[in-house]
Design an enzyme around this catalytic site. Structure first.
Site, PDB file in Angstrom:
ATOM      1  N   SER A 250       0.847  -1.191   0.000  1.00 59.69           N
ATOM      2  CA  SER A 250       0.000   0.000   0.000  1.00 59.69           C
ATOM      3  C   SER A 250       0.882   1.241   0.000  1.00 59.69           C
ATOM      4  CB  SER A 250      -0.908   0.003   1.226  1.00 59.69           C
ATOM      5  OG  SER A 250      -0.125   0.279   2.366  1.00 59.69           O
ATOM      6  N   LYS A 251       0.217   2.371  -0.085  1.00 62.61           N
ATOM      7  CA  LYS A 251       0.932   3.646  -0.189  1.00 62.61           C
ATOM      8  C   LYS A 251       2.010   3.832   0.860  1.00 62.61           C
ATOM      9  CE  LYS A 251      -1.831   6.891  -2.740  1.00 62.61           C
ATOM     10  NZ  LYS A 251      -3.142   6.317  -3.011  1.00 62.61           N
ATOM     11  N   ARG A 252       1.738   3.287   2.063  1.00 59.95           N
ATOM     12  CA  ARG A 252       2.732   3.552   3.108  1.00 59.95           C
ATOM     13  C   ARG A 252       4.074   2.843   2.843  1.00 59.95           C
ATOM     14  NH1 ARG A 252       2.630  -0.716   6.661  1.00 59.95           N
ATOM     15  NH2 ARG A 252       0.976  -2.073   5.931  1.00 59.95           N
ATOM     16  N   HIS A 253       4.082   1.878   1.918  1.00 60.79           N
ATOM     17  CA  HIS A 253       5.357   1.254   1.554  1.00 60.79           C
ATOM     18  C   HIS A 253       6.132   2.089   0.546  1.00 60.79           C
ATOM     19  CE1 HIS A 253       3.000  -2.422   2.757  1.00 60.79           C
ATOM     20  NE2 HIS A 253       4.093  -2.528   3.489  1.00 60.79           N
ATOM     21  N   GLY A 254       5.443   3.017  -0.083  1.00 65.37           N
ATOM     22  CA  GLY A 254       6.088   3.822  -1.121  1.00 65.37           C
ATOM     23  C   GLY A 254       5.161   3.934  -2.313  1.00 65.37           C
TER      24      GLY A 254
END
Ligand code: GLU
Length: 487
Positions: A250-254
């Site tokens: 998800s976005k929090r991984h990049g």
């Protein structure tokens, strides 16, 4: 004839996880000289937006995944957007009603919930109890008079299903897993599980590859195929792509959307090559594979059932490889927006034949230091600006008491050098300087590099100097010298 499809819902940016399954569907179709279709699943009116359809078509085209039939190109099984197929869903729903496989259901959401609770209280699975299955005409009319709008509900088969999934293996859905389920909502819109089957059936899809978040949906879909008297396609449910921490990517991984990878300047071929390795591997273990190679090597039996982890470093490594290998002209075209984005050069200048050789020379020199085209900026700066930054890694070398001496010697040597600078000439100059001042290795070479580029690593100085020119190089050395305490 193999026919596969990608059926995205236009509810957001195209995600690498979706594109990975689209790629596999594409490769499988191409390998078997079959067809690949694009279908837009936009019946969730609240979440679907037309701009996402436009975006996803644009992103897929950028990637180079082309479809034989789809919303923009048309085809014999169109239309290819579900919102334009409502009459078809109603026609088939009517058939199912006529055959006793579906019925109008007038229950409100509260009544449906109450019926499920009642079943639960009776120790049965919490399914809708089917109370509208056998309504008489007058009961229906009474509901209609109340102003109720009916949904259409499918009569679930009371049996187990076995799915031979090409990725998961044998999957058993036990009897009684689902009760009668809605296929057309009271607002007239079909639900996913129904529309997807009608479409895959009418579009003669032979193989469905998709995320395993849809695995549990498949039992409902198998029931609808059965009611239609149709053979279901071959299914392959891919485990979702995970982030480095083994949680769903998800976005929090990049970066996760195609648009972002595109903006960062990953070559599309590199991105597809990397995505092909997420849950698939080539028989000989090769990792750099062109589209033609992927098409010829791809097969469903090499799909992995375990989740793939998105490895940003590996993508960067593959991307760098493509950037280095790409014909320079092609890379230049791709790089132009990234040059322009820096604000240091205009598009006109980049196309100006008198200047193009210089910019292409620069690109050729720095491409090996970039994982994606957005990285060009870090190295472009010292070719296009005199106020380039000095990176912090340079500080220890600037603090050496030998550095002013090194820079002064370099200044003189450069000023007095009448030959064109190339590798041999530069080595020759360096040799005599080192001998003269008694400084060598890093302590000698890095101050030169820092003076010319502000950095401690990058292309060889003797390639940079001819592009920058002697005059600018001398000024840069002097400028740095002026900032140092004179040793
Ligand atoms: N529209 C569905 C999705 O985007 C498609 C699933 C399928 O391929 O059946 O998840």
């Amino acid at each position: 004839m193999v026919r596969t499809r990608f059926a995205p819902s236009p509810t957001g940016q195209l995600h690498v996880g979706n594109v990975r399954t689209a790629l596999f569907a594409y490769l499988y179709a191409k390998k078997h000289k079959g067809q690949f279709l694009l279908r837009i699943e936009d019946t969730d009116l609240e979440r679907s937006e037309a701009v996402y359809t436009t975006k996803l078509i644009d992103d897929l085209k950028w990637l180079g995944l082309t479809w034989d039939e789809g919303p923009d190109v048309g085809g014999p099984c169109g239309p290819y957007a579900q919102s334009e197929r409502l009459a078809i869903y109603h026609e088939y729903a009517q058939k199912l009603i006529d055959e006793g496989r579906a019925y109008y259901c007038y229950c409100t959401p509260e009544e449906v919930e109450a019926s499920k609770q009642k079943m639960l209280a009776e120790g049965k699975p919490p399914h809708y109890d089917g109370r509208c299955r056998h309504l008489t005409r007058s009961q229906r009319e009474a509901f209609e008079r109340e102003g109720r709008k009916p949904a259409i509900r499918f009569v679930a088969y009371d049996q187990a299903y076995t799915l031979n999934d090409v990725v998961k293996g044998e999957v058993v859905f036990p009897q009684g897993m689902v009760g009668d389920f809605v296929i057309i909502r009271s607002n007239g819109l079909p639900v996913y599980n129904y529309a997807v089957v009608i479409d895959d059936y009418l579009m003669k899809i032979t193989h469905v590859l998709r995320g395993d978040d849809h695995l549990s949906n498949t039992v409902r879909q198998l029931m609808i195929y059965q009611a239609l008297g149709a053979t279901p396609p071959v299914f392959g449910h891919m485990a979702l792509v995970l982030g480095p921490d083994k949680q769903k990517l998800s976005k929090r991984h990049g970066v996760t959307s195609i648009e972002e990878f595109r903006r960062l300047g990953y070559p599309p071929e590199a991105l597809l090559n990397y995505l092909s390795l997420l849950g698939w591997s080539s028989p000989d273990g090769r990792e750099i594979l062109s589209m033609e190679e992927l098409v010829s090597l791809f097969d469903l039996d090499r799909l992995s059932s375990s989740p793939a982890v998105f490895d940003y470093d590996k993508l960067d490594w593959i991307s760098k490889h493509y950037i280095i290998q790409m014909p320079l002209e092609k890379l230049y075209e791709m790089a132009i927006p990234f040059f322009v984005e820096t604000g240091w050069v205009s598009e006109e200048e980049l196309h100006d034949p008198a200047k193009k050789t210089f910019y292409m020379g620069v690109l050729d020199l720095i491409r090996g230091y970039c994982h994606r085209l957005a990285d060009l900026k870090d190295h472009l700066v010292y070719f296009l600006r005199e106020d380039f930054p000095i990176e912090t890694e340079a500080t220890p070398f600037l603090a050496l008491d030998t550095t002013p001496k090194v820079l002064r010697a370099f200044y003189e040597a450069l000023k007095n050098e009448s030959r064109e600078i190339d590798e041999l000439v530069f080595r020759d100059m360096a040799m005599s300087m080192m001998k003269e001042i008694g400084v060598k290795g890093k302590n000698f070479f890095l101050p030169l590099r820092i003076a010319i580029t502000g950095r401690v690593s990058g292309p060889e100085i003797y390639f940079i100097l001819p592009l920058i020119g002697k005059e600018k190089a001398l000024k840069r050395v002097q400028t740095l010298l002026d900032t140092l305490p004179q040793g």
